[in-house]
Write an enzyme that holds these catalytic residues in place. Structure first.
Site, mmCIF file in Angstrom:
data_model
loop_
_atom_site.group_PDB
_atom_site.id
_atom_site.type_symbol
_atom_site.label_atom_id
_atom_site.label_comp_id
_atom_site.label_asym_id
_atom_site.label_seq_id
_atom_site.Cartn_x
_atom_site.Cartn_y
_atom_site.Cartn_z
ATOM 1 N N ASN A 6 0.866 -1.176 0.000
ATOM 2 C CA ASN A 6 0.000 0.000 0.000
ATOM 3 C C ASN A 6 0.906 1.230 0.000
ATOM 4 O OD1 ASN A 6 -1.759 2.074 0.553
ATOM 5 N ND2 ASN A 6 -2.354 1.334 2.601
ATOM 6 N N LYS A 8 0.143 4.248 -0.315
ATOM 7 C CA LYS A 8 -0.523 5.439 0.252
ATOM 8 C C LYS A 8 -0.299 6.647 -0.670
ATOM 9 C CE LYS A 8 -0.366 3.324 4.744
ATOM 10 N NZ LYS A 8 -0.291 3.441 6.184
ATOM 11 N N HIS A 93 -9.706 1.127 4.802
ATOM 12 C CA HIS A 93 -8.448 1.334 5.524
ATOM 13 C C HIS A 93 -8.698 2.285 6.701
ATOM 14 C CE1 HIS A 93 -4.368 2.592 6.465
ATOM 15 N NE2 HIS A 93 -3.967 1.492 5.848
ATOM 16 N N GLU A 95 -7.126 4.705 7.794
ATOM 17 C CA GLU A 95 -6.918 6.122 7.487
ATOM 18 C C GLU A 95 -8.152 6.728 6.817
ATOM 19 O OE1 GLU A 95 -3.181 5.596 5.458
ATOM 20 O OE2 GLU A 95 -2.263 5.039 7.354
ATOM 21 N N GLU A 165 -5.583 -4.882 10.608
ATOM 22 C CA GLU A 165 -4.574 -3.845 10.816
ATOM 23 C C GLU A 165 -4.899 -3.078 12.094
ATOM 24 O OE1 GLU A 165 -2.592 -2.820 6.804
ATOM 25 O OE2 GLU A 165 -4.263 -1.470 7.091
ATOM 26 N N GLY A 171 2.180 2.338 10.833
ATOM 27 C CA GLY A 171 3.121 3.447 10.690
ATOM 28 C C GLY A 171 3.795 3.853 11.987
ATOM 29 N N SER A 210 3.185 -2.067 10.440
ATOM 30 C CA SER A 210 4.628 -2.122 10.695
ATOM 31 C C SER A 210 5.255 -3.481 10.410
ATOM 32 C CB SER A 210 4.941 -1.659 12.123
ATOM 33 O OG SER A 210 4.511 -0.325 12.320
HETATM 34 P P1 PGA Z 1 2.637 0.307 7.737
HETATM 35 O O1 PGA Z 1 1.176 0.514 7.067
HETATM 36 O O2 PGA Z 1 3.196 -0.968 7.173
HETATM 37 O O3 PGA Z 1 3.407 1.514 7.320
HETATM 38 O O4 PGA Z 1 2.427 0.227 9.217
HETATM 39 C C1 PGA Z 1 0.325 -0.569 6.868
HETATM 40 C C2 PGA Z 1 -0.965 -0.087 6.235
HETATM 41 O O5 PGA Z 1 -1.436 1.002 6.608
HETATM 42 O O6 PGA Z 1 -1.542 -0.764 5.373
#
Ligand code: PGA
Length: 252
Positions: A6, A8, A93, A95, A165, A171, A210
């Site tokens: 992803n 982003k 997601h 976010e 997640e 992140g 992460s």
């Molecule tokens: P990350 O993000 O690996 O940077 O923690 C995962 C995601 O949001 O899909």
């Protein structure tokens, strides 16, 4: 196993094209045994698709609107993504839920629309730290799953992917332990089995939050982890390829 990147809201055009080419090159041997996908920003989908042509790396989008067309300024419809060659679409997601107020019901509309357009939704669920600390992780995941899967029929396991997640792990560099991830994955598998029978039990369950080359193997070794949704580490082709390699080795 499925490992999806992803990206982003990262990469400019040149970076996206370089990253796609590098992912293809570095995951070539593993992509025979592991499904690999990249989800670039909308505006690079077409160009990245060309870069992936002839490879085993699949294309995915990060978001979608549930309507097939209409007066929805700035939105992108499922048939548009299908026409661009997308196999996967990330929906729900955290976010999007957090910053754009997406509800479980709206995420559910997206799941149905993506399936209706012949693509595979990667449905994201996961609790916040406060919810985990309050002992509500499973209740939150259950509510998100039930809300998003209402009215969904599933004839084959391949038509859906679910990504767990935990918001506190996205992140932050703070990964769920393999045991924490496994516990929620087992719970999700059971819920999907209760709802959809054998097809539900066969749905691939990705962990996200992460995931890095040094923790991927331990996570993927858990029985109910079928791969990962990778954010930060997917922007580095070498790190992403190492995670794909971990999936190939533990999934073999
Ligand atoms: P990350 O993000 O690996 O940077 O923690 C995962 C995601 O949001 O899909």
């Amino acid at each position: 196993m499925l490992v999806a990147g992803n990206w982003k809201m990262h990469t400019d055009r040149d970076e996206a094209l370089r990253l796609a080419a590098e992912v293809v090159r570095r995951t070539e041997p593993e992509a025979r045994a592991v499904d690999v996908a990249v989800c670039p920003p909308f505006v690079w989908l077409d160009a990245v698709r060309e870069r992936l042509h002839g490879s085993r790396v699949a294309l995915g989008a990060q978001n979608v609107h549930p309507a097939a067309s209409g007066a929805f300024t700035g939105e992108v419809a499922p048939p548009m993504l299908a026409a661009l060659g997308c196999r996967y679409v990330i929906v729900g997601h955290s976010e999007r839920r957090q910053h754009f107020g997406e509800s479980d019901a709206f995420v559910g509309e997206k799941v149905r629309a993506v399936m209706g357009a012949g693509m595979v939704p990667i449905l994201c669920v996961g609790e916040t730290l406060a919810e985990r600390d309050a002992g509500e992780a499973e209740a939150v995941v259950r509510r998100q799953l039930d809300g998003a899967l209402d009215g969904v029929t599933l004839d084959e396991a391949e038509a859906l992917v679910v990504a767990y997640e935990p918001v506190w792990a996205i992140g932050t560099g703070r990964t769920a332990t393999p045991e924490q991830a496994q516990a929620v994955h087992a719970f999700i598998r059971e819920r999907l089995g209760a709802r959809f029978g054998a097809a539900g039990r066969g749905v691939r369950l990705l962990y996200g939050g992460s995931v890095k080359p040094d923790n991927a193997a331990d996570l993927f070794a858990q029985p109910d982890l079928d791969g990962g949704l990778i954010g930060g580490a997917s922007l580095d082709a070498e790190a992403f390829a190492a995670i794909v390699r971990a999936a190939q080795q533990t999934g073999a």
